[in-house]
Design a protein around this motif. Sequence first.
Motif, PDB file in Angstrom:
ATOM      1  N   HIS A 412      44.576  37.494  33.431  1.00 41.15           N
ATOM      2  CA  HIS A 412      43.455  38.263  32.903  1.00 41.15           C
ATOM      3  C   HIS A 412      42.145  37.842  33.572  1.00 41.15           C
ATOM      4  CE1 HIS A 412      45.646  39.657  29.004  1.00 41.15           C
ATOM      5  NE2 HIS A 412      46.074  40.246  30.095  1.00 41.15           N
ATOM      6  N   GLN A 413      42.030  36.531  33.868  1.00 38.53           N
ATOM      7  CA  GLN A 413      40.807  36.065  34.535  1.00 38.53           C
ATOM      8  C   GLN A 413      40.687  36.703  35.920  1.00 38.53           C
ATOM      9  OE1 GLN A 413      41.388  31.857  34.222  1.00 38.53           O
ATOM     10  NE2 GLN A 413      40.128  31.694  32.379  1.00 38.53           N
ATOM     11  N   VAL A 414      41.817  36.743  36.637  1.00 31.63           N
ATOM     12  CA  VAL A 414      41.805  37.328  37.988  1.00 31.63           C
ATOM     13  C   VAL A 414      41.467  38.819  37.897  1.00 31.63           C
ATOM     14  CG1 VAL A 414      43.240  37.893  39.990  1.00 31.63           C
ATOM     15  CG2 VAL A 414      43.410  35.637  38.919  1.00 31.63           C
ATOM     16  N   VAL A 415      42.144  39.515  36.968  1.00 26.97           N
ATOM     17  CA  VAL A 415      41.903  40.960  36.826  1.00 26.97           C
ATOM     18  C   VAL A 415      40.443  41.203  36.419  1.00 26.97           C
ATOM     19  CG1 VAL A 415      42.496  43.018  35.483  1.00 26.97           C
ATOM     20  CG2 VAL A 415      44.291  41.508  36.305  1.00 26.97           C
ATOM     21  N   GLY A 416      39.944  40.358  35.513  1.00 27.15           N
ATOM     22  CA  GLY A 416      38.552  40.491  35.075  1.00 27.15           C
ATOM     23  C   GLY A 416      37.612  40.319  36.262  1.00 27.15           C
ATOM     24  N   ALA A 417      37.905  39.308  37.110  1.00 25.87           N
ATOM     25  CA  ALA A 417      37.041  39.048  38.264  1.00 25.87           C
ATOM     26  C   ALA A 417      37.095  40.223  39.240  1.00 25.87           C
ATOM     27  CB  ALA A 417      37.481  37.751  38.947  1.00 25.87           C
ATOM     28  N   VAL A 418      38.317  40.753  39.479  1.00 27.22           N
ATOM     29  CA  VAL A 418      38.468  41.884  40.411  1.00 27.22           C
ATOM     30  C   VAL A 418      37.747  43.109  39.839  1.00 27.22           C
ATOM     31  CG1 VAL A 418      40.138  43.483  41.437  1.00 27.22           C
ATOM     32  CG2 VAL A 418      40.627  41.040  41.390  1.00 27.22           C
ATOM     33  N   ALA A 419      37.942  43.351  38.535  1.00 29.03           N
ATOM     34  CA  ALA A 419      37.290  44.519  37.909  1.00 29.03           C
ATOM     35  C   ALA A 419      35.776  44.366  37.989  1.00 29.03           C
ATOM     36  CB  ALA A 419      37.738  44.642  36.454  1.00 29.03           C
ATOM     37  N   GLY A 420      35.284  43.130  37.747  1.00 27.28           N
ATOM     38  CA  GLY A 420      33.841  42.871  37.826  1.00 27.28           C
ATOM     39  C   GLY A 420      33.334  43.153  39.230  1.00 27.28           C
ATOM     40  N   ALA A 421      34.081  42.695  40.248  1.00 21.62           N
ATOM     41  CA  ALA A 421      33.667  42.901  41.643  1.00 21.62           C
ATOM     42  C   ALA A 421      33.653  44.396  41.971  1.00 21.62           C
ATOM     43  CB  ALA A 421      34.625  42.148  42.572  1.00 21.62           C
ATOM     44  N   LEU A 422      34.665  45.129  41.485  1.00 23.66           N
ATOM     45  CA  LEU A 422      34.723  46.571  41.760  1.00 23.66           C
ATOM     46  C   LEU A 422      33.546  47.301  41.107  1.00 23.66           C
ATOM     47  CD1 LEU A 422      38.547  47.313  41.382  1.00 23.66           C
ATOM     48  CD2 LEU A 422      37.188  47.329  43.482  1.00 23.66           C
ATOM     49  N   VAL A 423      33.229  46.897  39.862  1.00 26.73           N
ATOM     50  CA  VAL A 423      32.096  47.525  39.167  1.00 26.73           C
ATOM     51  C   VAL A 423      30.806  47.222  39.934  1.00 26.73           C
ATOM     52  CG1 VAL A 423      30.701  47.436  37.055  1.00 26.73           C
ATOM     53  CG2 VAL A 423      33.179  47.543  36.901  1.00 26.73           C
ATOM     54  N   ALA A 424      30.670  45.962  40.406  1.00 31.28           N
ATOM     55  CA  ALA A 424      29.462  45.586  41.155  1.00 31.28           C
ATOM     56  C   ALA A 424      29.357  46.405  42.442  1.00 31.28           C
ATOM     57  CB  ALA A 424      29.499  44.092  41.461  1.00 31.28           C
ATOM     58  N   LEU A 425      30.483  46.571  43.146  1.00 30.57           N
ATOM     59  CA  LEU A 425      30.480  47.369  44.397  1.00 30.57           C
ATOM     60  C   LEU A 425      30.085  48.815  44.112  1.00 30.57           C
ATOM     61  CD1 LEU A 425      33.683  46.308  46.349  1.00 30.57           C
ATOM     62  CD2 LEU A 425      31.320  46.256  47.165  1.00 30.57           C
ATOM     63  N   ALA A 426      30.674  49.371  43.040  1.00 33.47           N
ATOM     64  CA  ALA A 426      30.379  50.769  42.691  1.00 33.47           C
ATOM     65  C   ALA A 426      28.909  50.910  42.322  1.00 33.47           C
ATOM     66  CB  ALA A 426      31.265  51.204  41.529  1.00 33.47           C
ATOM     67  N   ALA A 427      28.378  49.930  41.573  1.00 32.82           N
ATOM     68  CA  ALA A 427      26.972  49.997  41.160  1.00 32.82           C
ATOM     69  C   ALA A 427      26.059  49.914  42.382  1.00 32.82           C
ATOM     70  CB  ALA A 427      26.671  48.863  40.186  1.00 32.82           C
ATOM     71  N   THR A 428      26.404  49.025  43.331  1.00 27.32           N
ATOM     72  CA  THR A 428      25.590  48.874  44.549  1.00 27.32           C
ATOM     73  C   THR A 428      25.581  50.190  45.327  1.00 27.32           C
ATOM     74  OG1 THR A 428      26.427  46.626  44.599  1.00 27.32           O
ATOM     75  CG2 THR A 428      25.225  47.349  46.547  1.00 27.32           C
ATOM     76  N   ALA A 429      26.793  50.795  45.463  1.00 30.14           N
ATOM     77  CA  ALA A 429      26.891  52.052  46.210  1.00 30.14           C
ATOM     78  C   ALA A 429      26.045  53.135  45.536  1.00 30.14           C
ATOM     79  CB  ALA A 429      28.349  52.488  46.280  1.00 30.14           C
ATOM     80  N   LEU A 430      26.076  53.164  44.194  1.00 27.43           N
ATOM     81  CA  LEU A 430      25.322  54.189  43.456  1.00 27.43           C
ATOM     82  C   LEU A 430      23.817  53.988  43.644  1.00 27.43           C
ATOM     83  CD1 LEU A 430      25.685  56.559  41.430  1.00 27.43           C
ATOM     84  CD2 LEU A 430      25.447  54.893  39.601  1.00 27.43           C
ATOM     85  N   ILE A 431      23.396  52.724  43.557  1.00 26.64           N
ATOM     86  CA  ILE A 431      21.951  52.426  43.709  1.00 26.64           C
ATOM     87  C   ILE A 431      21.492  52.837  45.109  1.00 26.64           C
ATOM     88  CG2 ILE A 431      20.270  50.528  43.861  1.00 26.64           C
ATOM     89  CD1 ILE A 431      21.977  49.194  41.567  1.00 26.64           C
ATOM     90  N   ARG A 432      22.348  52.505  46.143  1.00 28.82           N
ATOM     91  CA  ARG A 432      21.998  52.864  47.530  1.00 28.82           C
ATOM     92  C   ARG A 432      21.810  54.372  47.651  1.00 28.82           C
ATOM     93  NH1 ARG A 432      25.823  49.191  50.446  1.00 28.82           N
ATOM     94  NH2 ARG A 432      24.645  47.284  50.669  1.00 28.82           N
ATOM     95  N   ARG A 433      22.764  55.106  47.052  1.00 32.96           N
ATOM     96  CA  ARG A 433      22.706  56.564  47.176  1.00 32.96           C
ATOM     97  C   ARG A 433      21.434  57.111  46.501  1.00 32.96           C
ATOM     98  NH1 ARG A 433      27.640  60.261  45.347  1.00 32.96           N
ATOM     99  NH2 ARG A 433      28.684  59.148  47.003  1.00 32.96           N
ATOM    100  N   LEU A 434      21.123  56.548  45.311  1.00 26.44           N
ATOM    101  CA  LEU A 434      19.976  57.048  44.551  1.00 26.44           C
ATOM    102  C   LEU A 434      18.646  56.711  45.237  1.00 26.44           C
ATOM    103  CD1 LEU A 434      21.108  56.222  40.896  1.00 26.44           C
ATOM    104  CD2 LEU A 434      20.974  58.464  41.967  1.00 26.44           C
ATOM    105  N   THR A 435      18.636  55.598  45.988  1.00 23.77           N
ATOM    106  CA  THR A 435      17.363  55.161  46.591  1.00 23.77           C
ATOM    107  C   THR A 435      17.252  55.587  48.049  1.00 23.77           C
ATOM    108  OG1 THR A 435      18.411  53.054  47.073  1.00 23.77           O
ATOM    109  CG2 THR A 435      17.079  53.172  45.056  1.00 23.77           C
ATOM    110  N   ARG A 436      18.279  56.316  48.560  1.00 22.43           N
ATOM    111  CA  ARG A 436      18.261  56.725  49.975  1.00 22.43           C
ATOM    112  C   ARG A 436      17.140  57.722  50.223  1.00 22.43           C
ATOM    113  NH1 ARG A 436      23.762  58.666  51.470  1.00 22.43           N
ATOM    114  NH2 ARG A 436      24.437  56.539  51.261  1.00 22.43           N
TER     115      ARG A 436
END
Length: 436
Positions: A412-436
Motif C-alpha cells: 500500500h505504501q508503494v501504491v500510495g507513493a506511485v499514485a501520489g507521483a502520478l497525481v503530482a505529474l498530472a497536476a504539473t501538466a495541468l498547471i503548465r497547460r493553464l499557464t501556457r
Amino acid sequence: MKHVAVVGAGLCGSLLACYLGRRGYTVDLYERRPDPRVTGAERGRSINLALSERGIDALRRIGLDEEVLRDALPMRGRMVHPLHGETNFQPYSLSGDRAINSIGRGALNDALLDAAGATPGVTIHFDHPLTALDPSLGTLGFADGSSAKADIVLGADGAGSATRGLLMAYAGEGFSETVSFLDYGYKELTIPARDGEYALDPGALHIWPRGTSMMIALPNPDRSFTGTLFWPSSGSDSFASIGSPAAVERHFRENYPDLLELIPNLVEDYRHNPVGLLGTVKCAPWQMLGRVALIGDAAHAIVPFYGQGANASFEDVVELDRCLDATGDNWAEALPLYEQGRRENSEAIAEMALANFVEMRDKVADPFFKLGKNVEHTLERWLPGKYVSRYELVSFSTTPYAEVRRRVKQQHQVVGAVAGALVALAATALIRRLTR
Ligand code: FAD
C-alpha cells in the motif's frame, strides 16, 4: 508414550485428536455435548462456514481434504446486492477461478469426528463437560463427578473455553484475558430452494451491504442458502429496535427488498432464531508448565468477517505438529514454541477480520472501492507474484498472517507513493497547460 487429553471435540479438537493419534499418542477427547452425529447439530452457531487454503492445507496433510470437501460449494467471488441497481460480481482472485468453499459446520464436524474415532489411540467421550483442572498434576474433573489424568491437557473448547477459565483461576494474575464483544450480533435466516433450484447464484458469497447492517448468504448442498444478518445488538437501529412481525417486514422492505421475496418464512425465522454474539478473545499465556495449552478459538476467537476462525484454528494444529517434530516430541519445549509461532499471527488475523467488517459492510458497494479493486487486479497482472492482494494472501495461501499484514502495508505504501507521483505529474501538466 505420553497420554494427551483434548477438551472439546469441535472443529479444532477433533482435527487435533487425528493429528496426535497419528503421532502415536493415546488421546482422550472430552466433549461437553452428546454425539452430534446421533443428536444432530446444536442450534445457535453458524450453520455453514467458508473453508479456504489454510484449513484445506491442514486437512490435506492427513489425507482428509477430498472427503471433507466432497459436498463443499466453491464461491469464486462476492455478489454484491446494492439497495438500488443491479447486483455485481467481484471475483476474489485475479484469475477469477480461485474459490473459498461453503461447507456445513455440522457436516465438517461429523467428518472430523469420524476421522478421529477411526484413528488408533483416540477415544471420544461425549457428555463430558470439563469443570475442574489442576495444571500441575494434569487432573481433569467433569460435570458428572468423574475425573481423569493426563500428561498433557489441550483446551480446544471454543471461545467461551472452560479450560481458559480454569487456567485463569489457577494462575491468578499470572494469566490475562480480554474478551472484546462487538456491538453487533448476528441472526441466521434461511433462503430456501425455489422450485428445487438455488434462488441465487451458488458460485458466490452474496452480500447486502447497508452501512449500519449487512446480510451475507452462503450456499448449502440442499440448494438453500444460509443468510446471516449482522446488525447492532442495541440502539434505535438494531435487533432490539424491532419485534413485531410488521416491524420485521417493514425493515426488510426498506433495506433488503429482494430478500422479502427470497425468504418466505422471514418473520417466523426472524422471531425464532437467536441473536449470536461476536467478539475477539485475547489471552496470555497460551500454555502453562509445558503441560497445558489452549488452541483454536479457546486461545484466540476472532470475529467472522474474514472467514478465518476455523482456518486459523486448523493452522494452530499444523503449527503444534511442526513444533513437536522440531523438538522430538518434547512438550515442555514444543508448547512455548507453538505459542511463539502463532501469537503474532492470531493477533494479525484478529485485526484484519475487524477491518474486513468495515469493508464488507460499507465499502463493497462504493464505486471508489470497486475502482480500487480493479487497480489492485491490474497491479497483480503487471507485477505477478510481487503485488498480491490481501484477500488472496489470506484466503488462498498459507503465508503467515503477520507476514501478510506486513507485506500488504508495504504494497500500500508503494501504491500510495506511485499514485501520489502520478497525481503530482498530472497536476504539473495541468498547471503548465493553464499557464501556457
Ligand atoms: P468450537 O468450534 O467452538 O468447538 C469447541 C468445542 O468445545 C464444542 O464442541 C463445544 O461443545 C466444546 N466444549 C465447550 N465447552 C466445553 C467443556 N467445558 N468441556 C468439554 N467440551 C466443551 N470460521 C471460518 O474459518 N470460516 C467462516 O466462514 C466462519 N464463519 C463463522 C460465522 C459465524 C457466525 C461464527 C460465529 C463463526 C464463524 N467462524 C468461521 C469461526 C469458527 O466457527 C470458529 O473459529 C471455529 O469453530 C473454532 O473451532 P474450535 O474447535 O476452536 O471451537
